[in-house]
Scaffold this motif. Structure first.
Motif, PDB file in Angstrom:
ATOM      1  N   THR A 184     -20.162 -12.286  32.953  1.00  0.00           N
ATOM      2  CA  THR A 184     -20.512 -11.512  34.698  1.00  0.00           C
ATOM      3  C   THR A 184     -19.318 -11.517  35.481  1.00  0.00           C
ATOM      4  N   TYR A 185     -19.463 -11.397  36.876  1.00  0.00           N
ATOM      5  CA  TYR A 185     -18.217 -10.652  37.831  1.00  0.00           C
ATOM      6  C   TYR A 185     -17.340 -11.761  37.917  1.00  0.00           C
ATOM      7  N   ASP A 186     -18.154 -13.272  38.470  1.00  0.00           N
ATOM      8  CA  ASP A 186     -16.827 -14.497  38.381  1.00  0.00           C
ATOM      9  C   ASP A 186     -16.019 -14.664  37.106  1.00  0.00           C
ATOM     10  N   GLU A 187     -16.376 -14.483  35.911  1.00  0.00           N
ATOM     11  CA  GLU A 187     -15.720 -14.638  34.609  1.00  0.00           C
ATOM     12  C   GLU A 187     -14.641 -13.521  34.637  1.00  0.00           C
ATOM     13  N   LYS A 188     -15.219 -12.165  35.075  1.00  0.00           N
ATOM     14  CA  LYS A 188     -13.579 -10.841  35.035  1.00  0.00           C
ATOM     15  C   LYS A 188     -12.872 -11.428  35.952  1.00  0.00           C
ATOM     16  N   ARG A 189     -13.051 -11.840  37.406  1.00  0.00           N
ATOM     17  CA  ARG A 189     -12.219 -11.889  38.328  1.00  0.00           C
ATOM     18  C   ARG A 189     -11.240 -13.063  37.558  1.00  0.00           C
ATOM     19  N   LYS A 190     -11.565 -14.523  37.172  1.00  0.00           N
ATOM     20  CA  LYS A 190     -10.876 -14.601  36.720  1.00  0.00           C
ATOM     21  C   LYS A 190      -9.728 -14.664  35.579  1.00  0.00           C
TER      22      LYS A 190
ATOM     23  N   SER B 105     -25.251 -22.221  35.023  1.00  0.00           N
ATOM     24  CA  SER B 105     -23.925 -23.290  35.757  1.00  0.00           C
ATOM     25  C   SER B 105     -23.480 -23.734  33.649  1.00  0.00           C
TER      26      SER B 105
ATOM     27  N   GLN C  60      -6.835  -4.187  39.746  1.00  0.00           N
ATOM     28  CA  GLN C  60      -6.692  -5.371  41.037  1.00  0.00           C
ATOM     29  C   GLN C  60      -5.868  -4.200  41.353  1.00  0.00           C
TER      30      GLN C  60
ATOM     31  N   ASN D 282     -23.221 -20.708  30.812  1.00  0.00           N
ATOM     32  CA  ASN D 282     -23.461 -20.025  31.120  1.00  0.00           C
ATOM     33  C   ASN D 282     -22.035 -18.575  30.321  1.00  0.00           C
ATOM     34  N   ASN D 283     -22.370 -19.187  28.890  1.00  0.00           N
ATOM     35  CA  ASN D 283     -20.997 -18.810  28.435  1.00  0.00           C
ATOM     36  C   ASN D 283     -21.820 -18.179  26.421  1.00  0.00           C
TER      37      ASN D 283
END
Length: 304
Positions: free
Chosen positions: A16-22, A6, A28, A9-10
């Motif tokens: 990651t999936y969360d980074e793609k969403r942000k 956590s 979309q 993670n860079n």
């Protein structure tokens, strides 16, 4: 001791999936609501409740002022294009006449040099010529034509002397088109339409906005209903009543004016910039990451 993902993670080679969403990466999806659909009682040009509505033969509704202004601007644009096209044709004709005159002058000059010059010209390609294209006694002085050609010669390697390609103006169409359906229309083909307003006391008490009903079945007209207008009198019915009564009796239910099947015009309802009415109203937008910037470059939305 292993590092905490956590906090670190860079350092991965991928997102990651969360980074793609942000970051908004990928496709979309969004469901379009009622606010994205044009109401049936709105003008197709100004998107406001229509005033003195006019309808074309394809069922598109416009305000009278909006469609008149649109057709007038189209006619002005057609006149401008016609003037530009006629000017270009005149210029091409003048250039063609000038080229013909220069060609005749060259032929006359060549004939004069061939018959009256001290040294006759030969058609042999291997004959030695000087830099101006003459030989013998005639090479002392260049003709006025050659001087003009050398003075106006275009050099493709110099930006200041590079010739410009002339813009070709095509002959425009003289017909005005519908701004919504793109078919040819004229002012005489537009007909006024008459919606039956709901004047009941219950409707007046609930809302100050106008609501329209079918004059036959008294059902409130919405975007969920298919509407049919008569181009003879302009009255609007729901499609069920139009097929059940008007198409069978060949007469308008309201004003008893005779009509035929070809007088029934299906009224076009609202749509969105992403999808047409009646389709799956889901907007899709694809974003991909710019190289080295981390910013999303947006591709135009796709219809579904």
């Amino acid at each position: 001791m292993p590092q905490r993902h956590s906090k670190n993670n860079n350092d991965l080679a991928f997102f990651t999936y969360d980074e793609k969403r942000k970051l908004g990466y990928g496709t979309q999806k969004e469901r379009l609501g009622k606010d994205s659909i044009k109401p049936f009682d709105a003008c197709s040009l100004c998107l406001k409740p229509f005033i003195d509505p006019l309808c074309c033969q394809k069922g598109h509704i416009f305000c009278k002022e909006c469609i008149l202004e649109c057709l007038l601007s189209q006619k002005k644009d057609i006149q401008r294009k016609l003037a530009a096209h006629s000017g270009q044709q005149k210029q091409e004709k003048e250039e063609e006449e000038e080229t013909l005159m220069l060609q005749k002058a060259r032929e006359l000059e060549a004939f004069d040099q061939q018959n009256h010059g001290p040294v006759p010209q030969y058609s042999d390609k291997n004959y030695n010529r000087d830099k101006n294209g003459f030989h013998g006694a005639n090479s002392v002085k260049a003709t006025s034509y050659e001087e003009e050609a050398l003075r106006t010669m275009k050099a493709f390697w110099l930006p200041s002397a590079t010739p410009d390609a002339p813009a070709k103006v095509e002959a425009p169409s003289t017909c005005t088109t519908c701004p919504e359906g793109k078919e040819n229309i004229k002012m005489k083909n537009l007909f006024p339409i008459n919606f039956t307003e709901d004047t009941s006391a219950q409707k007046k008490h609930k809302s100050l906005d106008k609501s329209f009903i079918c004059p036959s079945c008294k059902v409130t007209l919405t975007n969920t209903l298919s509407l049919v207008a008569l181009n003879t009198c302009g009255h609007v019915f729901c499609k069920k009543c139009a097929e059940k009564f008007v198409a069978v009796d060949k007469v308008c239910v309201v004003c008893d004016k005779p009509c035929k099947d070809r007088n029934l015009v299906n009224v076009k309802k609202g749509g969105t910039g992403f999808a047409a009415h009646g389709d799956n109203l889901e907007a899709k937008d694809f974003k991909h990451l710019g190289s080295g910037s981390g910013l999303g470059l947006v591709r135009p939305a796709q219809k579904t």
